[in-house]
Motif scaffolding. Structure first.
Motif, mmCIF file in Angstrom:
data_model
loop_
_atom_site.group_PDB
_atom_site.id
_atom_site.type_symbol
_atom_site.label_atom_id
_atom_site.label_comp_id
_atom_site.label_asym_id
_atom_site.label_seq_id
_atom_site.Cartn_x
_atom_site.Cartn_y
_atom_site.Cartn_z
ATOM 1 N N TYR A 164 0.831 -1.192 0.000
ATOM 2 C CA TYR A 164 0.000 0.000 0.000
ATOM 3 C C TYR A 164 0.876 1.257 0.000
ATOM 4 O O TYR A 164 0.598 2.220 -0.703
ATOM 5 C CB TYR A 164 -0.905 -0.034 1.237
ATOM 6 C CG TYR A 164 -2.000 0.982 1.235
ATOM 7 C CD1 TYR A 164 -2.993 0.944 0.256
ATOM 8 C CD2 TYR A 164 -2.073 1.964 2.209
ATOM 9 C CE1 TYR A 164 -4.015 1.868 0.255
ATOM 10 C CE2 TYR A 164 -3.100 2.898 2.209
ATOM 11 C CZ TYR A 164 -4.072 2.841 1.233
ATOM 12 O OH TYR A 164 -5.080 3.767 1.229
ATOM 13 N N ASP A 165 1.955 1.202 0.776
ATOM 14 C CA ASP A 165 2.880 2.340 0.821
ATOM 15 C C ASP A 165 3.518 2.585 -0.547
ATOM 16 O O ASP A 165 3.631 3.724 -0.988
ATOM 17 C CB ASP A 165 3.991 2.110 1.850
ATOM 18 C CG ASP A 165 3.449 2.113 3.270
ATOM 19 O OD1 ASP A 165 2.338 2.659 3.468
ATOM 20 O OD2 ASP A 165 4.118 1.577 4.169
ATOM 21 N N SER A 166 3.945 1.509 -1.209
ATOM 22 C CA SER A 166 4.543 1.656 -2.541
ATOM 23 C C SER A 166 3.541 2.258 -3.509
ATOM 24 O O SER A 166 3.865 3.153 -4.293
ATOM 25 C CB SER A 166 4.980 0.305 -3.112
ATOM 26 O OG SER A 166 5.731 -0.407 -2.192
ATOM 27 N N LEU A 167 2.321 1.753 -3.424
ATOM 28 C CA LEU A 167 1.255 2.235 -4.295
ATOM 29 C C LEU A 167 1.045 3.734 -4.096
ATOM 30 O O LEU A 167 0.969 4.515 -5.044
ATOM 31 C CB LEU A 167 -0.018 1.480 -3.911
ATOM 32 C CG LEU A 167 -1.176 1.472 -4.872
ATOM 33 C CD1 LEU A 167 -0.770 0.774 -6.150
ATOM 34 C CD2 LEU A 167 -2.354 0.729 -4.234
ATOM 35 N N LYS A 168 0.988 4.118 -2.831
ATOM 36 C CA LYS A 168 0.770 5.523 -2.497
ATOM 37 C C LYS A 168 1.951 6.379 -2.937
ATOM 38 O O LYS A 168 1.769 7.505 -3.385
ATOM 39 C CB LYS A 168 0.564 5.680 -0.986
ATOM 40 C CG LYS A 168 -0.776 5.180 -0.517
ATOM 41 C CD LYS A 168 -1.858 6.176 -0.862
ATOM 42 C CE LYS A 168 -3.216 5.627 -0.475
ATOM 43 N NZ LYS A 168 -4.323 6.465 -0.873
ATOM 44 N N SER A 169 3.148 5.836 -2.781
ATOM 45 C CA SER A 169 4.289 6.682 -3.100
ATOM 46 C C SER A 169 4.439 6.836 -4.614
ATOM 47 O O SER A 169 4.716 7.920 -5.106
ATOM 48 C CB SER A 169 5.558 6.198 -2.383
ATOM 49 O OG SER A 169 6.330 5.403 -3.219
ATOM 50 N N ILE A 170 4.180 5.775 -5.372
ATOM 51 C CA ILE A 170 4.256 5.898 -6.834
ATOM 52 C C ILE A 170 3.220 6.898 -7.350
ATOM 53 O O ILE A 170 3.486 7.697 -8.238
ATOM 54 C CB ILE A 170 4.039 4.524 -7.518
ATOM 55 C CG1 ILE A 170 5.211 3.591 -7.211
ATOM 56 C CG2 ILE A 170 3.842 4.680 -9.030
ATOM 57 C CD1 ILE A 170 5.012 2.162 -7.656
ATOM 58 N N THR A 171 2.025 6.874 -6.744
ATOM 59 C CA THR A 171 0.943 7.718 -7.265
ATOM 60 C C THR A 171 0.820 9.029 -6.498
ATOM 61 O O THR A 171 -0.155 9.756 -6.658
ATOM 62 C CB THR A 171 -0.406 6.973 -7.179
ATOM 63 O OG1 THR A 171 -0.650 6.645 -5.799
ATOM 64 C CG2 THR A 171 -0.414 5.700 -7.990
ATOM 65 N N HIS A 172 1.774 9.323 -5.635
ATOM 66 C CA HIS A 172 1.736 10.519 -4.780
ATOM 67 C C HIS A 172 0.438 10.600 -3.992
ATOM 68 O O HIS A 172 -0.148 11.664 -3.837
ATOM 69 C CB HIS A 172 1.934 11.796 -5.608
ATOM 70 C CG HIS A 172 3.195 11.768 -6.408
ATOM 71 N ND1 HIS A 172 4.437 11.906 -5.823
ATOM 72 C CD2 HIS A 172 3.412 11.561 -7.724
ATOM 73 C CE1 HIS A 172 5.361 11.792 -6.751
ATOM 74 N NE2 HIS A 172 4.773 11.578 -7.911
ATOM 75 N N GLY A 173 -0.005 9.449 -3.521
ATOM 76 C CA GLY A 173 -1.198 9.425 -2.671
ATOM 77 C C GLY A 173 -2.502 9.277 -3.435
ATOM 78 O O GLY A 173 -3.556 9.103 -2.836
ATOM 79 N N TYR A 174 -2.442 9.331 -4.769
ATOM 80 C CA TYR A 174 -3.680 9.310 -5.541
ATOM 81 C C TYR A 174 -4.088 7.915 -5.980
ATOM 82 O O TYR A 174 -4.470 7.698 -7.128
ATOM 83 C CB TYR A 174 -3.559 10.221 -6.762
ATOM 84 C CG TYR A 174 -3.402 11.668 -6.384
ATOM 85 C CD1 TYR A 174 -4.291 12.256 -5.491
ATOM 86 C CD2 TYR A 174 -2.376 12.440 -6.896
ATOM 87 C CE1 TYR A 174 -4.158 13.590 -5.120
ATOM 88 C CE2 TYR A 174 -2.235 13.776 -6.527
ATOM 89 C CZ TYR A 174 -3.132 14.339 -5.643
ATOM 90 O OH TYR A 174 -2.999 15.639 -5.289
#
Ligand code: GTP
Length: 598
Positions: free
Chosen positions: A458-468
């Motif tokens: 989830y953290d990776s997902l958030k960081s790649i998408t800048h939270g979006y």
């Protein structure tokens, strides 16, 4: 009460789009609480939630509002939890409503969770009132947000309200729209009781408290009630409503939302989503949508101090009531002694439970690293479920192992599709589908192994998408994987609590990394100690923890007194989280070392 003057609704939004602020403003404008009490953010009232900035538990509030037609309406706002670990709770709280305010930040526009939450609300057939919030901000662009809303299915653009939850602009329109557009509850007071448990909590004075929405019939104090799924009968000791403080009422009628305190003793029997009925009307139907909540990850929790054993037992029992998704079972480890094997919805959930045990119950905990529940088929045909790697039978007896995969619907900005595809493949994901939702967001569906996504996906997902990004987990399935168990030997003894299961093709590299990490986190002794990683009776890697040379805190150390004190303090603090095993201290960090490598 006349059901026609009741409105039950919730607020759904992407994170930070202003849900709590709007809830506060509604409470204020309906004079539900005095101004002094307003200082406290009412809906997120646990410290932990505030610090982490997320809403974990639902909390309902009843408001009264005199509308322009002169009628006083009863408005029940049901708070929804905001994190993906808690999706089932979101769906249960939505099921208690007839309508939802869909809040969109005028500076951010429609985001992943806007869409994900909208879908959940539409699945429950809720009336949606779109609200564009933060129009007071200089960079607000309501026009573009309007266009984005237009691209979503099932949004009535004529009903959009422009508002500022902060300044209060438009909030009167929101109240008016709730009354005008959200249907009154349809229930029938004369029918047999049918009510939904959408939450529960443990109260020191009242015991087990159920948060309920009555669909048909009514509940009054002293009434005998039956829980349909768990097949348990109890008595309603107190019936009341949240103002948001708990207040007694004579009865809760069809269409209303409130609480009942009970004489239920076996706390784990209360299941969110269960239906309450009259025991004399056993044929009453269940409220649809009930799901048995299954944990995604499991870990062992052990008290650091042996004398906390009983306290821990009591605490996990109480927490499991507050939280229908948290389950536990007694477990014993050679290395760590007696503790509990616990099931969680995800890692965030696990961290929250651990923090609550420490803060609210004052128990210091050592947690082992998380595992999923594997399905193991033995050569003799026997099949078993294993969520504790310690209990995996010897590899010689195993025919094959299946691991749980989950269908993940991932909503992301279009420009991140490539990177997210790569991330999912790296995590052994199986591609299922991709659809474009509008001109900036896409929805990817992957089958992903829970073991790979439980930790920092989830953290990776958030960081790649800048939270979006937003992720929703749906069906689970079991798929055969080539897995092995890795054991860690310390000073020629196996430390059972360190064992974990991993893909065979990753075992060589991980085995090497782990012993290197362990070398640095296991406290040294006067003699050297080997640390080894072992798979299927073969040593993968070995490092030696070097012996202590000279004690820096004891005699013979020549540093300054203040430095000496500082070191002694550090050592003391480190010791807090460790348990002795075969004369060796096992610190919490050692468990983190295994995790960090994933
Ligand atoms: P989560 O609980 O984390 O999902 O956030 P939330 O949706 O509850 O958002 P919250 O109400 O905490 O608001 C997020 C931030 O936006 C806060 O700093 C608010 O003060 C600010 N905010 C909310 N509404 C408005 C508004 O209408 N105008 C302005 N300028 N700021 C707002």
């Amino acid at each position: 009460v006349n059901p026609n003057s009741i409105r039950n609704f919730c607020i759904i939004a992407h994170i930070d789009h202003g849900k709590s602020t709007l809830a506060d403003r509604l409470i204020e404008m309906t004079n539900t609480v005095s101004e002094r009490d307003m200082k406290e953010q009412l809906l997120d009232n646990m410290d932990l939630e505030r610090e982490r900035g997320i809403t974990i538990k639902l909390q309902t509030v009843r408001m009264y509002y005199k509308a322009s037609d002169g009628i006083e309406y009863e408005l029940n706002l049901i708070d929804t939890p905001g994190h993906t670990d808690f999706n089932y709770e979101v769906s249960r709280s939505l099921a208690a409503c007839e309508g939802a305010l869909l809040l969109v930040d005028a500076t951010q526009g429609v985001q992943a969770q806007t869409i994900a939450n909208l879908k959940l609300a539409q699945e429950q057939n809720l009336t949606i009132i779109p609200v564009i919030n933060k129009i007071d901000m200089p960079n607000a662009d309501a026009q573009s947000v309007m266009q984005e809303l237009e691209e979503l299915d099932g949004i009535n653009l004529d009903k959009v309200i422009l508002a500022s939850a902060k300044s209060g602009v438009g909030v009167d329109n929101i109240l008016a729209s709730i009354i005008e557009n959200i249907p009154a509850p349809k229930g029938d007071q004369e029918k047999p009781l049918q009510a939904l448990i959408f939450d529960s909590h443990y109260d020191v004075y009242r015991g087990v408290v159920l948060h309920v929405r009555i669909f048909n019939g009514s509940i009054h104090t002293g009434m005998k009630i039956k829980m349909l799924k768990s097949d348990l009968e109890f008595e309603a000791l107190q019936v009341g409503v949240f103002l948001p403080a708990m207040k007694s009422v004579d009865a809760l009628m069809a269409g209303e939302v409130g609480f009942i305190s009970t004489n239920i003793k076996i706390v784990s029997n209360v299941k969110v989503g269960d239906t309450l009925i009259d025991p004399n009307q056993p044929d009453t139907e269940a409220v649809p949508g009930y799901k048995e909540v299954k944990p995604m990850v499991y870990a062992g929790l052990f008290p650091i101090k042996n004398e906390d054993q009983e306290k821990l037992k009591d605490a996990v029992e109480k927490l499991s009531l507050n939280d229908s998704a948290f389950i536990y079972k007694q477990e014993n480890s050679m290395a760590l002694g007696a503790g509990f094997r616990c099931g969680f919805l995800g890692i965030l959930h696990m961290e929250i439970i651990q923090e609550r045990l420490e803060r609210e119950y004052g128990i210091e905990i050592l947690s082992t690293f998380p595992s999923v529940e594997y399905r193991v088929t033995l050569k003799n045909g026997e099949m078993l479920s294993v969520n504790n790697p310690m209990l995996l039978p010897s590899f010689e007896k195993i025919a094959y192992i299946e691991e749980p995969f989950i269908d993940a619907a991932i909503i992301i900005p279009m420009e991140n599709i490539g990177e997210i595809m790569e991330l999912c493949q790296e995590k052994r994901g199986i591609y299922v589908d991709m659809v474009y939702l509008n001109n900036k967001m896409a929805e990817l569906t992957f089958k992903l192994p829970i073991s790979e996504i439980a930790y920092n996906f989830y953290d990776s997902l958030k960081s790649i998408t800048h939270g979006y990004a937003s992720i929703d987990y749906r069906d689970r399935s079991y798929i055969v994987s080539d897995l092995v168990k890795m054991d860690i030997w310390l000073n020629d003894e196996i430390v059972d609590a360190f064992s974990f299961i991993l893909p065979r093709d990753k075992s060589f590299e991980r085995g090497k990394q782990i012993v290197q990490k362990m070398k640095h986190v296991i406290p040294r002794k006067l003699y050297p100690m080997p640390v080894q990683s072992v798979v299927e009776n073969k040593v993968i890697a070995r490092e030696d923890i070097p012996p202590l040379r000279k004690s820096v805190t004891g005699r013979g150390y020549s540093g300054s007194a203040s430095k000496k004190k500082k070191i002694a303090k550090n050592i003391k603090e480190n010791k807090i989280r460790q348990r002795k095993f075969g004369g060796v201290d096992i610190p919490q960090e050692a468990f983190h070392a295994v995790l960090d490598i994933h």
